[in-house]
Structures are given as structure tokens and as C-alpha cells.
Design an enzyme around this catalytic site. Structure first.
Site, PDB file in Angstrom:
ATOM      1  N   HIS A  80     -50.561 -27.407  -9.249  1.00  0.00           N
ATOM      2  CA  HIS A  80     -51.149 -26.200  -8.746  1.00  0.00           C
ATOM      3  C   HIS A  80     -52.154 -26.520  -7.741  1.00  0.00           C
ATOM      4  CE1 HIS A  80     -53.847 -27.380 -12.301  1.00  0.00           C
ATOM      5  NE2 HIS A  80     -54.925 -26.945 -11.628  1.00  0.00           N
ATOM      6  N   HIS A 136     -59.329 -27.157  -5.842  1.00  0.00           N
ATOM      7  CA  HIS A 136     -58.987 -28.241  -5.947  1.00  0.00           C
ATOM      8  C   HIS A 136     -57.510 -28.295  -5.765  1.00  0.00           C
ATOM      9  CE1 HIS A 136     -58.865 -26.146  -9.990  1.00  0.00           C
ATOM     10  NE2 HIS A 136     -57.872 -27.046 -10.275  1.00  0.00           N
ATOM     11  N   GLU A 187     -57.541 -33.113  -8.931  1.00  0.00           N
ATOM     12  CA  GLU A 187     -57.251 -32.952 -10.368  1.00  0.00           C
ATOM     13  C   GLU A 187     -55.804 -33.836 -10.531  1.00  0.00           C
ATOM     14  OE1 GLU A 187     -56.989 -29.042 -11.950  1.00  0.00           O
ATOM     15  OE2 GLU A 187     -56.271 -29.741 -14.101  1.00  0.00           O
TER      16      GLU A 187
END
Ligand SMILES: CC[C@H](C(=O)O)C(=O)SCCNC(=O)CCNC(=O)[C@H](O)C(C)(C)COP(=O)(O)OP(=O)(O)OC[C@H]1O[C@@H](n2cnc3c(N)ncnc32)[C@H](O)[C@@H]1OP(=O)(O)O
Ligand SMILES: [Co+2]
Length: 144
Positions: free
Chosen positions: A8, A87, A136
Site C-alpha cells: 500500500h 509512506h 514500511e
């Protein structure tokens, strides 16, 4: 390290409802999930699916809104009041192996792996060591 799927793109927003309206009405999103709170992570989260290509796995926009005084995204929204790209999240087969690899490369891993929005272990790597991109890393859910 082997580059894994882009799970994502995190987008910080001052208002998930306003961002839902944007992705629905401007971008034509049709798969918008119910928002949910992650108090342990200091965010409210809402996933917007992007269409899969050629039968593959699509990626998601992860809308995140501060939750609580200690939310880690207050600073970002102070600097970017309208929100913005926050992110990028990539999947790995084994979170502990990945953490050791980043640390061996001298990258600053932020804290210990903890449960993320998809229910598997995640960690973050500081943007200063990642070309300015807060990164991440997320363990791929076992159910694929
Ligand atoms: C976990 C649930 C969910 C999931 O997918 O499972 C999520 O993704 S939740 C996402 C929200 N949680 C986090 O972001 C946790 C990790 N983030 C942090 O620990 C902080 O945000 C941190 C350390 C990256 C930045 O903290 P803070 O904003 O308080 O620090 P500074 O303001 O001092 O910034 C330091 C330096 O970094 C630059 N910065 C800050 N945020 C970002 C960003 N998102 N992308 C790129 N760069 C960023 C900031 O501009 C400063 O740069 P400098 O050149 O030193 O001025
Ligand atoms: Co995320």
C-alpha cells in the site's frame, strides 16, 4: 533484500471522510473499505483498493488520520496541513529476516515489529536512510 509487492501507499489526511469523498468522486474508486481505529498505532485507517492489473494483486491506498494526542502523524500534518503521501509499504516473506537485513545495511529501523493494519507484523525504516521515503515493511499474510 529482495523487493516484494507494493502492499500500500500510505496517505496522511486530516479527514478520512473528506479523502473518501475525493477517492470516490474524483478518482472513481469503487472499493472503499470501512475505516477502523488502531489506537496502538495512533491512527484511524481506511483502505481504498486500486484495480488489479492482468489478473494480479492490486495495491491499496491506506488513508491514515491521527488518532489521539500521541499519533506519530501529527508532525507530518503540521508540516503538511492538507495531508499527503506519507509512506510506502512493501511485503516480505519473513519480517525478522528483513529487519536484520535493513539493520545490517545500517538503516534505522524504528522500534520492534508490531501488528499492522493487515494483522501481520510490520516495521518502519527512517526516511533519512531511504531516500526521503518513510518505508514500511510488512510480513505477507499467510493466507496470501
Ligand atoms: C501501523 C499501522 C499502519 C499500517 O500500514 O499497518 C500504518 O502505516 S500507520 C503509519 C503511521 N505510523 C508511522 O508513521 C510510524 C513510523 N513513523 C515515525 O516514527 C515518525 O513519523 C518519523 C520518525 C518517521 C518522523 O517523526 P516526526 O515527524 O515526529 O519527526 P520529525 O518531524 O523530526 O521528522 C524527522 C525528519 O523526517 C522527515 N519526515 C517525517 N515524516 C516523514 C515522512 N512520512 N516521509 C518522509 N520524510 C518524513 C521530516 O521532514 C524530517 O526531515 P528533516 O530533513 O530532518 O527536517
Ligand atoms: Co501503512
Amino acid at each position: 533484500m529482495k523487493l516484494g509487492p507494493l502492499n500500500h501507499v500510505g496517505v496522511a489526511t486530516p479527514s478520512i471522510p473528506e479523502s473518501i469523498a475525493f477517492y470516490r468522486d474524483v478518482m472513481g474508486a469503487t472499493e472503499i473499505h470501512e475505516p477502523f481505529d488502531m489506537p496502538a498505532q495512533g491512527v484511524k485507517v481506511c483502505f481504498v483498493d486500486t484495480p488489479a492489473q492482468d489478473g494480479g494483486q492490486g495495491t491499496q491506498i491506506e488513508l491514515i488520520e491521527p488518532l489521539g494526542e500521541d499519533s506519530p502523524i501529527h508532525g507530518f500534518l503540521k508540516a503538511n496541513p492538507k495531508g499527503g503521501q506519507h509512506h510506502m509499504c512493501y511485503e516480505v516473506p519473513d519480517i525478522h529476516v528483513a529487519k536484520a537485513e535493513f539493520e545490517a545495511m545500517g538503516k534505522k529501523v524504528l522500534g520492534e515489529p508490531r501488528i499492522g493494519a493487515h494483522g501481520t507484523l510490520i516495521f518502519f525504516v527512517h526516511p533519512k536512510d531511504m531516500g526521503g521515503v518513510l518505508t514500511e515493511i510488512m510480513e505477507t499474510p499467510k493466507d496470501g
